[in-house]
Design a protein around this motif. Structure first.
Motif, short mmCIF file in Angstrom:
data_model
loop_
_atom_site.label_atom_id
_atom_site.label_comp_id
_atom_site.label_asym_id
_atom_site.label_seq_id
_atom_site.Cartn_x
_atom_site.Cartn_y
_atom_site.Cartn_z
N ILE A 105 0.94 -4.67 4.52
CA ILE A 105 -0.22 -4.06 3.98
C ILE A 105 0.09 -3.94 2.60
O ILE A 105 1.16 -3.21 2.24
CB ILE A 105 -0.21 -2.77 4.82
N ARG A 106 -1.18 -3.90 2.13
CA ARG A 106 -1.16 -3.82 0.45
C ARG A 106 -1.76 -2.17 0.22
O ARG A 106 -2.88 -1.94 0.92
CB ARG A 106 -2.16 -4.78 -0.27
N ARG A 107 -1.21 -1.32 -0.42
CA ARG A 107 -1.61 -0.01 -0.80
C ARG A 107 -1.83 0.02 -2.39
O ARG A 107 -1.12 -0.37 -3.11
CB ARG A 107 -0.37 0.94 -0.31
N GLN A 125 3.70 1.49 8.93
CA GLN A 125 3.96 -0.08 8.70
C GLN A 125 4.44 -0.44 7.56
O GLN A 125 4.41 0.25 6.61
CB GLN A 125 2.71 -0.80 9.15
N HIS A 127 4.57 -2.05 4.16
CA HIS A 127 3.46 -2.06 3.25
C HIS A 127 4.09 -2.24 1.69
O HIS A 127 5.25 -2.22 1.49
CB HIS A 127 2.86 -0.72 3.13
N THR A 159 8.22 -3.25 -1.44
CA THR A 159 7.84 -3.34 0.01
C THR A 159 8.69 -2.60 0.82
O THR A 159 10.02 -2.68 0.65
CB THR A 159 7.62 -4.88 0.34
N ARG A 182 9.22 0.38 4.20
CA ARG A 182 8.67 1.15 5.51
C ARG A 182 9.15 2.66 5.47
O ARG A 182 9.52 3.17 6.34
CB ARG A 182 8.99 0.62 6.65
#
Length: 281
Positions: free
Chosen positions: A3-5, A38, A40, A79, A81
């Motif tokens: 997931i990209r934030r 998740q 990200h 990246t 979690r």
């Protein structure tokens, strides 16, 4: 799929954040259950100052689970979690800025950076900071990460050298019998003066920080499954297994045995701790 934030997206909820031309600031409470966080990727560099709760981070130098003053820097593209145990905790997130050349996520053991971030968090809650002050504080944090510019950016309020040495002593020492008096003697100051200056910069007492570090080491030792709980208690400065269990449950909200079971169920976390900590002998 990772997931990209974006700059303003974090696993937490809270009052509306503040924006400056180069940064965003958010004071947040962790809101999702731990298992819902998740893997990200963050598009921009950011800092996370943990204000409360047990934080689990994969950043370099970060404990397996932390309950002591903790400031994490994540470069753009990080990246991970990272999350709070049980989904309970509060944190300040600062995103943005030009952080080119920073290669990896790290836990900052820099008292000046901790002081700057903590001051931003305190004034942010009181809505005392102007846009210029917010951006200036964020730039100070970025400078603290850079060995090329940190000395140029600091001012007279940086902590004394002896406090940095005392902080490092507690952070790195494996001596289970280390006491606050030992730390004060090492720093060459009276224990009362140590406590006063320690609280000014870290907002906790030396005793609180020492106990927190012992629990962090215990969490790492227990997670590696190379020692019994009794051996882990002895190696990290607790009287016995019962003492460790009481302190661990009171601080983290679960028993050492429950923590070991959680970590053994996550091979990625167990492997990270095995690489970072020596087994008990």
């Amino acid at each position: 799929m990772v997931i990209r934030r974006t700059r303003t997206e974090f696993w937490g909820a809270g009052p509306q954040g503040r924006e400056t031309p180069g940064f965003s600031f958010h004071l947040l409470a962790a809101n999702p259950p731990e298992d819902e966080v998740q893997t990200h990727m963050h598009e921009e560099a950011h800092f996370v100052l943990v204000l409360s709760g047990a934080y689990m981070s994969s950043a370099r130098h970060a404990p397996a689970m932390s309950n002591t003053p903790l400031l994490i820097f994540n470069p753009a593209g990080t990246t991970h979690r990272d999350r709070f145990l049980g989904g309970r905790g509060r944190f300040l997130a600062i995103s943005g800025g030009d952080a080119a050349g920073f290669g990896f996520a790290t836990s900052l053991r820099d008292l000046y950076a901790l002081q700057v971030a903590t001051r931003i968090a305190a004034d942010f809650q009181r809505k005392n900071l102007s846009q210029l002050q917010l951006e200036g504080g964020a730039q100070q944090l970025l400078a603290a990460c850079s060995p090329l510019t940190s000395d140029e950016s600091r001012h007279a309020s940086q902590p004394p050298v002896w406090l940095k040495q005392a902080f490092e002593m507690i952070f790195t020492s494996d001596d289970p019998g280390l006491s606050v008096a030992d730390v004060a003697a090492f720093a060459g100051v009276h224990p009362v003066h140590l406590a006063r200056v320690f609280r000014r910069y870290l907002h906790c007492s030396p005793g609180d920080y020492l106990r927190g570090r012992r629990l962090e080491r215990a969490a790492a030792v227990i997670g590696t499954a190379t020692a019994s709980l009794a051996d882990a208690a002895f190696a990290t400065g607790f009287v016995d297994q019962a003492h460790l269990t009481r302190s661990f449950r009171q601080t983290f909200g679960l028993t050492p045995g429950a923590w070991r079971a959680r970590v053994q169920g996550r091979p990625d976390e167990q492997g990270r701790m095995l690489r970072r900590y020596k087994p008990v002998r």
